[in-house]
Motif scaffolding. Structure first.
Motif, PDB file in Angstrom:
ATOM      1  N   MET A   1      29.098  28.893  53.957  1.00 35.25           N
ATOM      2  CA  MET A   1      29.321  27.462  54.495  1.00 35.25           C
ATOM      3  C   MET A   1      28.341  27.234  55.711  1.00 35.25           C
ATOM      4  N   ASN A   2      28.160  26.087  55.848  1.00 37.41           N
ATOM      5  CA  ASN A   2      27.209  25.466  57.104  1.00 37.41           C
ATOM      6  C   ASN A   2      27.783  25.780  58.112  1.00 37.41           C
ATOM      7  N   GLN A   3      27.040  26.068  59.523  1.00 35.26           N
ATOM      8  CA  GLN A   3      27.241  26.422  60.562  1.00 35.26           C
ATOM      9  C   GLN A   3      27.954  25.089  61.369  1.00 35.26           C
ATOM     10  N   LYS A   4      27.444  23.981  60.881  1.00 34.11           N
ATOM     11  CA  LYS A   4      28.151  22.986  61.530  1.00 34.11           C
ATOM     12  C   LYS A   4      29.709  22.642  61.078  1.00 34.11           C
ATOM     13  N   THR A   5      29.691  22.894  59.716  1.00 31.44           N
ATOM     14  CA  THR A   5      31.085  22.851  59.202  1.00 31.44           C
ATOM     15  C   THR A   5      32.092  23.757  59.741  1.00 31.44           C
ATOM     16  N   GLU A   6      31.545  24.933  59.971  1.00 30.96           N
ATOM     17  CA  GLU A   6      32.236  26.003  60.608  1.00 30.96           C
ATOM     18  C   GLU A   6      32.768  25.675  61.964  1.00 30.96           C
ATOM     19  N   ARG A   7      31.907  25.051  62.781  1.00 31.84           N
ATOM     20  CA  ARG A   7      32.456  24.384  64.242  1.00 31.84           C
ATOM     21  C   ARG A   7      33.468  23.445  63.946  1.00 31.84           C
ATOM     22  N   LEU A   8      33.177  22.798  62.981  1.00 33.51           N
ATOM     23  CA  LEU A   8      34.345  21.662  62.683  1.00 33.51           C
ATOM     24  C   LEU A   8      35.558  22.075  62.335  1.00 33.51           C
ATOM     25  N   ARG A   9      35.444  23.113  61.695  1.00 37.06           N
ATOM     26  CA  ARG A   9      36.540  23.608  61.051  1.00 37.06           C
ATOM     27  C   ARG A   9      37.522  24.411  62.385  1.00 37.06           C
ATOM     28  N   LYS A  11      37.270  23.664  65.499  1.00 37.81           N
ATOM     29  CA  LYS A  11      37.603  22.411  66.204  1.00 37.81           C
ATOM     30  C   LYS A  11      38.949  22.122  65.750  1.00 37.81           C
ATOM     31  N   TYR A  12      39.117  21.988  64.479  1.00 41.49           N
ATOM     32  CA  TYR A  12      40.654  21.652  63.918  1.00 41.49           C
ATOM     33  C   TYR A  12      41.506  22.641  63.948  1.00 41.49           C
ATOM     34  N   LEU A  13      41.014  23.910  63.804  1.00 40.66           N
ATOM     35  CA  LEU A  13      42.020  25.068  63.841  1.00 40.66           C
ATOM     36  C   LEU A  13      42.576  25.011  65.508  1.00 40.66           C
ATOM     37  N   ASP A  14      41.906  24.940  66.370  1.00 43.02           N
ATOM     38  CA  ASP A  14      42.243  24.965  67.589  1.00 43.02           C
ATOM     39  C   ASP A  14      43.206  23.614  68.123  1.00 43.02           C
ATOM     40  N   ASN A  15      42.752  22.557  67.470  1.00 41.22           N
ATOM     41  CA  ASN A  15      43.766  21.355  67.518  1.00 41.22           C
ATOM     42  C   ASN A  15      43.965  20.645  66.346  1.00 41.22           C
ATOM     43  N   PRO A  16      44.829  21.071  65.662  1.00 45.71           N
ATOM     44  CA  PRO A  16      45.057  20.219  64.184  1.00 45.71           C
ATOM     45  C   PRO A  16      45.485  18.941  64.397  1.00 45.71           C
ATOM     46  N   LEU A  33      37.136  18.929  54.504  1.00 44.45           N
ATOM     47  CA  LEU A  33      37.267  18.820  55.684  1.00 44.45           C
ATOM     48  C   LEU A  33      36.392  17.718  56.377  1.00 44.45           C
ATOM     49  N   LEU A  34      35.110  17.600  55.690  1.00 45.47           N
ATOM     50  CA  LEU A  34      34.246  16.592  56.279  1.00 45.47           C
ATOM     51  C   LEU A  34      34.757  15.232  56.012  1.00 45.47           C
ATOM     52  N   ASP A  35      35.574  15.035  54.914  1.00 51.31           N
ATOM     53  CA  ASP A  35      36.137  13.660  54.645  1.00 51.31           C
ATOM     54  C   ASP A  35      37.197  13.348  55.556  1.00 51.31           C
ATOM     55  N   MET A  36      37.908  14.516  55.914  1.00 49.57           N
ATOM     56  CA  MET A  36      39.275  14.233  57.182  1.00 49.57           C
ATOM     57  C   MET A  36      38.336  13.945  58.500  1.00 49.57           C
TER      58      MET A  36
END
Length: 58
Positions: A1-9, A11-16, A33-36
């Motif tokens: 997976m892309n590094q930016k996507t992992e950072r985004l994931r 972010k949402y894991l820490d604060n869903p 994840l990107l759509d959300m």
């Protein structure tokens, strides 16, 4: 997976988002994840058009 996507994931894991759990985020596909993220931040996309309302045809 892309590094930016992992950072985004992360972010949402820490604060869903409301109604979701960290497990939901963990199981999401990269596209989902990107759509959300797009729909959660959709209002920010029109920030430069503050005060403009309605439908216009030019």
């Amino acid at each position: 997976m892309n590094q930016k996507t992992e950072r985004l994931r992360q972010k949402y894991l820490d604060n869903p988002p409301q109604g979701m759990t960290s497990e939901d985020i963990r199981r999401m596909s990269e596209d989902a994840l990107l759509d959300m993220d797009y729909f959660l931040n959709e209002d920010d996309l029109l920030e430069d058009e503050a005060g403009v309302e309605g439908f216009y045809i030019f």
